[in-house]
Design an enzyme around this catalytic site. Sequence first.
Site, short mmCIF file in Angstrom:
data_model
loop_
_atom_site.label_atom_id
_atom_site.label_comp_id
_atom_site.label_asym_id
_atom_site.label_seq_id
_atom_site.Cartn_x
_atom_site.Cartn_y
_atom_site.Cartn_z
N CYS A 81 0.81 -1.23 0.00
CA CYS A 81 0.00 0.00 0.00
C CYS A 81 0.85 1.28 0.00
O CYS A 81 0.53 2.25 -0.69
CB CYS A 81 -0.96 0.00 1.18
SG CYS A 81 -0.25 -0.63 2.71
N HIS B 88 -2.80 6.24 4.69
CA HIS B 88 -1.38 6.41 4.97
C HIS B 88 -0.94 7.78 4.43
O HIS B 88 -1.40 8.22 3.37
CB HIS B 88 -0.54 5.36 4.24
CG HIS B 88 -0.74 3.95 4.73
ND1 HIS B 88 -1.42 3.62 5.88
CD2 HIS B 88 -0.31 2.77 4.21
CE1 HIS B 88 -1.41 2.29 6.04
NE2 HIS B 88 -0.75 1.76 5.04
N1 LIG Z 1 -4.72 -3.60 5.03
C1 LIG Z 1 -4.04 -3.08 4.02
O1 LIG Z 1 -3.91 -1.85 3.86
C2 LIG Z 1 -3.39 -3.97 3.02
C3 LIG Z 1 -2.86 -3.38 1.90
C4 LIG Z 1 -2.27 -4.17 0.94
C5 LIG Z 1 -2.24 -5.54 1.14
N2 LIG Z 1 -2.75 -6.10 2.26
C6 LIG Z 1 -2.69 -7.55 2.39
O2 LIG Z 1 -3.99 -8.11 2.26
C7 LIG Z 1 -4.10 -9.27 3.08
C8 LIG Z 1 -5.27 -9.11 4.01
O3 LIG Z 1 -5.09 -7.98 4.83
P1 LIG Z 1 -6.25 -7.40 5.75
O4 LIG Z 1 -5.73 -6.11 6.22
O5 LIG Z 1 -7.55 -7.46 5.07
O6 LIG Z 1 -6.23 -8.47 6.98
P2 LIG Z 1 -7.40 -8.88 7.98
O7 LIG Z 1 -8.33 -7.75 8.23
O8 LIG Z 1 -6.70 -9.49 9.13
O9 LIG Z 1 -8.22 -10.04 7.20
C9 LIG Z 1 -7.66 -11.29 6.91
C10 LIG Z 1 -8.66 -12.11 6.10
O10 LIG Z 1 -8.04 -13.35 5.77
C11 LIG Z 1 -8.85 -14.43 6.27
N3 LIG Z 1 -8.00 -15.55 6.68
C12 LIG Z 1 -7.02 -15.53 7.61
N4 LIG Z 1 -6.46 -16.77 7.71
C13 LIG Z 1 -7.11 -17.56 6.83
C14 LIG Z 1 -7.00 -18.93 6.47
N5 LIG Z 1 -6.11 -19.74 7.02
N6 LIG Z 1 -7.84 -19.42 5.52
C15 LIG Z 1 -8.75 -18.61 4.93
N7 LIG Z 1 -8.90 -17.30 5.24
C16 LIG Z 1 -8.08 -16.78 6.18
C17 LIG Z 1 -9.59 -13.84 7.43
O11 LIG Z 1 -10.73 -14.62 7.70
P3 LIG Z 1 -11.40 -14.70 9.19
O12 LIG Z 1 -12.23 -13.45 9.32
O13 LIG Z 1 -12.23 -15.93 9.11
O14 LIG Z 1 -10.29 -14.78 10.17
C18 LIG Z 1 -9.94 -12.46 6.86
O15 LIG Z 1 -11.00 -12.56 5.94
C19 LIG Z 1 -2.75 -9.43 3.76
O16 LIG Z 1 -1.97 -10.32 3.00
C20 LIG Z 1 -2.17 -8.05 3.72
O17 LIG Z 1 -0.78 -8.06 3.75
C21 LIG Z 1 -3.35 -5.34 3.20
#
Ligand SMILES: NC(=O)c1ccc[n+]([C@@H]2O[C@H](COP(=O)([O-])OP(=O)(O)OC[C@H]3O[C@@H](n4cnc5c(N)ncnc54)[C@H](OP(=O)(O)O)[C@@H]3O)[C@@H](O)[C@H]2O)c1
Length: 339
Positions: A131, A244
Amino acid sequence: LVVKKYTVAIIGATGAVGCELIKILEKRDFPVGEFRLFASKRSAGRLKEFKRESFAVQALDASSFEGIEVAFFSAGSAVSKEFAPILASHGALVVDNSSAFRARRDIPLVIPEVNGYEARGKRGIIANPNCSTVQLVLAVEPIQRAWGIEHLFVATYQSVSGTGGRAMRELREQSLAHLEGRPLEKEIYPSEIAFNLFPHIGDFDSEGLNLEERKIVFETRRFLRDESLILSVTAVRVPVFRCHSEAVALITKKTTTASEVADLLRSAPGVRLMDGKDMASYSTPRLAEGRDEVFVGRLRNTLPEGHGISMWIVSDNLRKGAALNAVQIAETALGLGYK
Ligand SMILES: NC(=O)c1ccc[n+]([C@@H]2O[C@H](COP(=O)([O-])OP(=O)(O)OC[C@H]3O[C@@H](n4cnc5c(N)ncnc54)[C@H](OP(=O)(O)O)[C@@H]3O)[C@@H](O)[C@H]2O)c1
C-alpha cells in the site's frame, strides 16, 4: 450487447481489504456473475451483502474452486502461496494482495496507471503492490520519467488498517482504556499504539531496516526501473485508523522546479494535486478516507531551487493501496477499461 459476466471469488472476504473489495466491485459495477466468498473456518456462514443480495462466507477449501474465473486474494501470504497457484493452474485470473509473489520476476507487479501493459490480457497471478508503494509510485514515477530521480527520501505515517481488522480493534480498545485510566493491553503491536507511534513495521533485518521499509525499497526500485536508486525509507505506524501519509523529498538528475513538477502532476493519472496557497494545499487521512485518488500536496522546492522537491502524499490504503488497485488490475487484464 451482452456483457460477459465472470465467476468471481474473494479469499479473505471478511477482512479489512476483503470488505473493501466487495464495496468496490459493487461501486464499479464489475461484471460479477456468480460470487463466492471465502475466509477461515471461523467465519463460515457469515453473511456479506453485495448488490442487495446476501452471500454466505465459506471456509476456504480448494475443492470449491471449480469454475472460478477471477479471484482476489487478501488472506495473507501463507494462504496465497498455497491456494493462488491452484486457481491459476485452472486458468483463472488471480490478483494477489499479499506479499507472496511481489518479488517474483516472472509475476507482474502492477499499478495500472504505471505499467498496466503488463496486465493486459493476462491470466494467472498478478501481484498487487504494498500500500505505501502504490501511493508513492503514482506521485513520483512521472517525475522519474521526466527528469530522472537520483535520491528518494520517504517517511511514512501509516494507519492501523494497514495491519488489518484486529489492529483497528486494538487502537480502539487501547484508546478507550487510556481515556478511562485502565491499563492498555497489547496483542498485535510491539508498542502501545493509542496516543503513541513507532518506527517499527515488521521485523528488522541485519542492516536495521524493518520489513515494510524493505518492501517499499524493493518495489519502488522495480516500478521506477532503477535497481540502484538510492532510497531512504523510515516506516512509522501512527494512531490513525485509515489512510497512509508520506513525507517525501527527492533529488532529480536533471534540474526542475516545484512549479514544473506541479504542472506534470496536475495531469498525472490517479493523482490529485492540492496546490492551493492556503489550508487546502494538503490532504489529511480524514479527508482522503473512502477516496480513490492519491492526494499530493505541499509541493515545494527544497533549496537550492532546481535540485530538489518535497511533497506530502496521502491516500486511502484500503482503496488505492489495496482493493481499488486490485480491481483496476482485474479490469485491465480482462480488457474492461477501468474508470
Ligand atoms: N490492510 C491493508 O492496507 C493492506 C494493503 C495491501 C495488502 N494487504 C494484504 O492483504 C491481506 C489481508 O489484509 P487485511 O488487512 O484485510 O487483513 P485482515 O483484516 O486481518 O483479514 C484477513 C482475512 O483473511 C482471512 N484468513 C485468515 N487466515 C485464513 C485462512 N487460514 N484461511 C482462509 N482465510 C483466512 C480472514 O478470515 P477470518 O475473518 O475468518 O479470520 C480475513 O477474511 C494481507 O496479505 C495483507 O498483507 C493489506
